[in-house]
Every structure is written in structure tokens, then in C-alpha cells.
Scaffold this active site. Sequence first.
Site, mmCIF file in Angstrom:
data_model
loop_
_atom_site.group_PDB
_atom_site.id
_atom_site.type_symbol
_atom_site.label_atom_id
_atom_site.label_comp_id
_atom_site.label_asym_id
_atom_site.label_seq_id
_atom_site.Cartn_x
_atom_site.Cartn_y
_atom_site.Cartn_z
ATOM 1 N N SER A 98 0.824 -1.204 0.000
ATOM 2 C CA SER A 98 0.000 0.000 0.000
ATOM 3 C C SER A 98 0.858 1.254 0.000
ATOM 4 C CB SER A 98 -0.915 0.018 1.236
ATOM 5 O OG SER A 98 -1.682 1.204 1.252
ATOM 6 N N LYS B 259 -4.440 -6.719 4.011
ATOM 7 C CA LYS B 259 -4.488 -5.661 2.997
ATOM 8 C C LYS B 259 -5.929 -5.384 2.579
ATOM 9 C CE LYS B 259 -2.851 -2.779 -0.145
ATOM 10 N NZ LYS B 259 -3.835 -2.602 -1.200
ATOM 11 N N HIS C 16 -7.379 -3.297 5.249
ATOM 12 C CA HIS C 16 -6.785 -1.962 5.072
ATOM 13 C C HIS C 16 -7.566 -1.177 4.021
ATOM 14 C CE1 HIS C 16 -4.300 0.670 2.554
ATOM 15 N NE2 HIS C 16 -3.563 0.947 3.612
ATOM 16 N N ASN C 17 -7.854 -1.826 2.888
ATOM 17 C CA ASN C 17 -8.573 -1.130 1.820
ATOM 18 C C ASN C 17 -10.014 -0.837 2.215
ATOM 19 O OD1 ASN C 17 -6.170 -1.609 0.479
ATOM 20 N ND2 ASN C 17 -7.159 -2.118 -1.446
ATOM 21 N N GLU D 129 -9.914 2.124 4.257
ATOM 22 C CA GLU D 129 -9.656 3.225 3.323
ATOM 23 C C GLU D 129 -10.962 3.717 2.695
ATOM 24 O OE1 GLU D 129 -7.706 3.193 -1.052
ATOM 25 O OE2 GLU D 129 -6.385 2.475 0.548
#
Length: 485
Positions: free
Chosen positions: A131, A186, A189-190, A193
Amino acid sequence: MKPKSDIGLVGLAVMGQNLVLNMNDHGYAVSVFNRTPAKTEEFVKGPAAGRETITATYDMEEFVASLKQPRRVMLMVKAGHVVDNFISMLVPLLDPGDIIIDGGNSHFPDTTRRTHELAQKGLLYIGTGVSGGEEGARHGPSIMPGGNPKAWPAVKNIFQSIAARTPGGEPCCDWVGPDGAGHYVKMIHNGIEYGDMQLIAEAYHLLHSGCGLSTEELGPIFERWNETELESFLIEITGEILKFKDDDGTPLVERILDAAGQKGTGKWTGINALELGVPVTLIVEAVFARALSAYKEERVEASRHFKGPATRFSGDRNAFTEKVRVALYAAKIVSYAQGFMQIREAAREHNWKLNYGAIAKMWRGGCIIRSRFLGEITTAFEENPKLKNLLLAPFFKDAIQKAAQPWRDVVAEAVRLGIPVPAFSSALAYFDGYRSETLPANIIQAQRDYFGAHTYERTDHPRGEFFHTNWTGTGGNVSAGTYNV
């Protein structure tokens, strides 16, 4: 003969090119391959010109032969069947102990499958989230590797040398866990986001359309917010975006069509949350908000049929701006709390032993959601590794309690003005639900038992004892089996 390279990278789009340059800057010789030879030629004669330890190759045999053993091959290609296609090309050319690394946004079940399939062939596989966008890839991304743990010692030095650093100098990269754990983290995480971006968009909407603040006024406001506990990459770039002018001096953001795209990781987060039964409400609302924005033509038509409240904001704009800032902070805390709830439940489901504080540390630098309070998340999990919910950590408990009333005021004002705030309001509803000793689910259980004999538990009996009532006198006393998805 040219010395062999330390690592090879396949896929020379922006992220791939920048990772190659980053690795090379840190002393690693890199071989490169791209399906389109012209792209390879363009790279070595352009950004990589004069770098003798970057080796261009033009077929897979040449590429693999140029690597030191154990060979380390990193794929920076589109997720899905493209990854599988390259793996199938590589496998016949590799030897036992060689390593394939997928640095794209692959779905975590695919990474688990590939890890096991390649292990049966004697090959080691890593699925790693990367990222930070093109800037992060070039100067230091957040890297979240998982897969076959036997591969980690062979790539640890490379990954940690090119990764971003925390304010304390620690690399924003560490081993996450086995199988698809790295790509799972991940994915979350997204998802966070998505939530962060939607919250910021709603704050902008409230202040711009609700309070009548101009784009020129909003730029400095976001700059000031970035000097508070909201300090983060996304707040920082929003301030820059709001100040950016088109060729004629008009704020460029006002000419960008209000139809947001998405590539799937937010959707995967929502689907997995439903599968696990985790109430990741804010992230899911953020995904749906993007989906609704894409119905631009229908929204334009609907706007001709339905008019919102005629009322205008008439209060103290400065005071309301501060309330929006506080509400944004509170909702952002909920976004991270929900994300870590989901990671915790996935760890239980897949028997992963994850270090939640280390995950937060990996996000402190380089990545899109990097922010000041990730340090507090690390501290919370270091002080209590078994923490059930971030909202229960002393720091966040105090922050949420202080923010609760301004947060309610903002959501109430948004409703009064007819401005949609799905992320602000769903986060508040989650908080109110989480802090409630009693919820109306007793009605739902009674309804389920009435029409389907699904049974219920009683408050005057221990948990785990189930009962059925013949509500109509004609339904019988046979109950359905008790289970939850």
C-alpha cells in the site's frame, strides 16, 4: 557475464516500476520482465537508464535464468487469472525452494489456494499487500506479507529495507501470518480506506452544501485539521485537492464528476464481514455510497421529482465546522474498530495467530490510511493483546465519550438539512448499538419462533437453553433446529 540478480519483478506498470527503482536504490540487483517487450524497453531506457544492476529480460526462460538461487520472483500484475497464468509459466522453470511473490490486490482465498498448491510442488509462495500508491512504492510503502512462512527469511531484508518507516524508525513491514493472512490484512486496510474516504467526503458535503463554505475556504480548514488528531495522509491530500485550480482558476474538484469507482477490495471486505457475522457497517455503507454515486443519471432524474428540506443552516458556521471535525474523528475510530473486529474474527475462523499491534504499526507509514492515531492502536494492543474492541481501550473510550454529543449534533443537522451521511450515521448507530445493554432483538427472536419455530433463549435461564412457544395454540410444540450462519 553479468552477475545474477537478487530478485526479479514481473509487471512494469507504475507500481512495478517504482518498486524496482526502490529495491535498486537499496542495493539490490533486479531483473525485470513485462508481457509487452516495448514496456520493458521503455523502462530501461527511461526511468532505469544508467542503472547497471537492473537487467531487462524479454522471455521467461531468460528472466528466470538471470536470478540467484533461491530465485525470488515478484508478480505485480492484475489480480485473478492473470496471476495464475504467470504462475503456470514460472513453475516449470523454477526449482524446489524458489519463491513466488504476489504483490497485487489478490483475494485472500486465492492466496491460500496458491500457497498450498505450490507447496506441493516444492515452491514457496508469498501473497503480500503493498500500500502507498506510486509514491509509496517508489520511496517506501507499507508491506503486509503472508503465505508460506518458510519464504519469509529469504525476502525479509529486501522487504524491510524498501518499506516505509514509523516515526520511531521501525519498518512498516513484518510477517503477518500463514496462507492468505497478508492479503486479508491488505483487504481490511482497503476497506478502512473506503470508510475514511467516504467520511471525508461527507464532511466536505456538510460544510460545502450544508454550511455554504466555498471550496477556497475548505482547503485551509482541512489543512488545519491535519495539524490535529485527524492528521493523516487522506486529510492532507484532501486539503491539497481542494486548493488545486483548473487552467482557468476554478477549483478542479468542482469539475470532477460525482461518480466514484471501485476495484473490489471494499466489496470483498463487506462480503466477508457478512460471512463472518461481523457488523462492519461503516465500511459496507461506504461501498454502497460509491455504488449509489455511480447512478448519476438516475440521481439527476430523481432530483427533479423529489425536493429536500427547504431549510438552510443558520447557526454558527465555525462552531459547526468544529463539530464536524470531532464527529469525523469519532467515526474514524469506529471504522478502525470495525476493521480490527473483522481481522480478529477471521483469525479465529482460519486459525491465524496475528499480532494486531504489529498490523497497526505496518500501517503507520507508507500506506494510504496512515494516520497519527495508529500509534495509539499499536499501544492499545500492546497493553492488552486480547482486547475485544478498540472502543474499550482507555484512549479510544475517552475520545469517543468526548465526541459523542458533537457527533450526534452533526448527524441530526445532516438529517434536518437533507444531506446524506451514511458513514457518519451508520458509525453512530453502531456505537449506540454496541454500548446498549439491551437491544430489540427479543422481538426478532419472538417473530422467528412465531412463524418458523426457530426457538429463543430466556433472560431467566442460562445462555444455551432454547425454548419454543406454541404462540397460536395450533402451531404444535415441535421446534426447528437451532443454528446460526
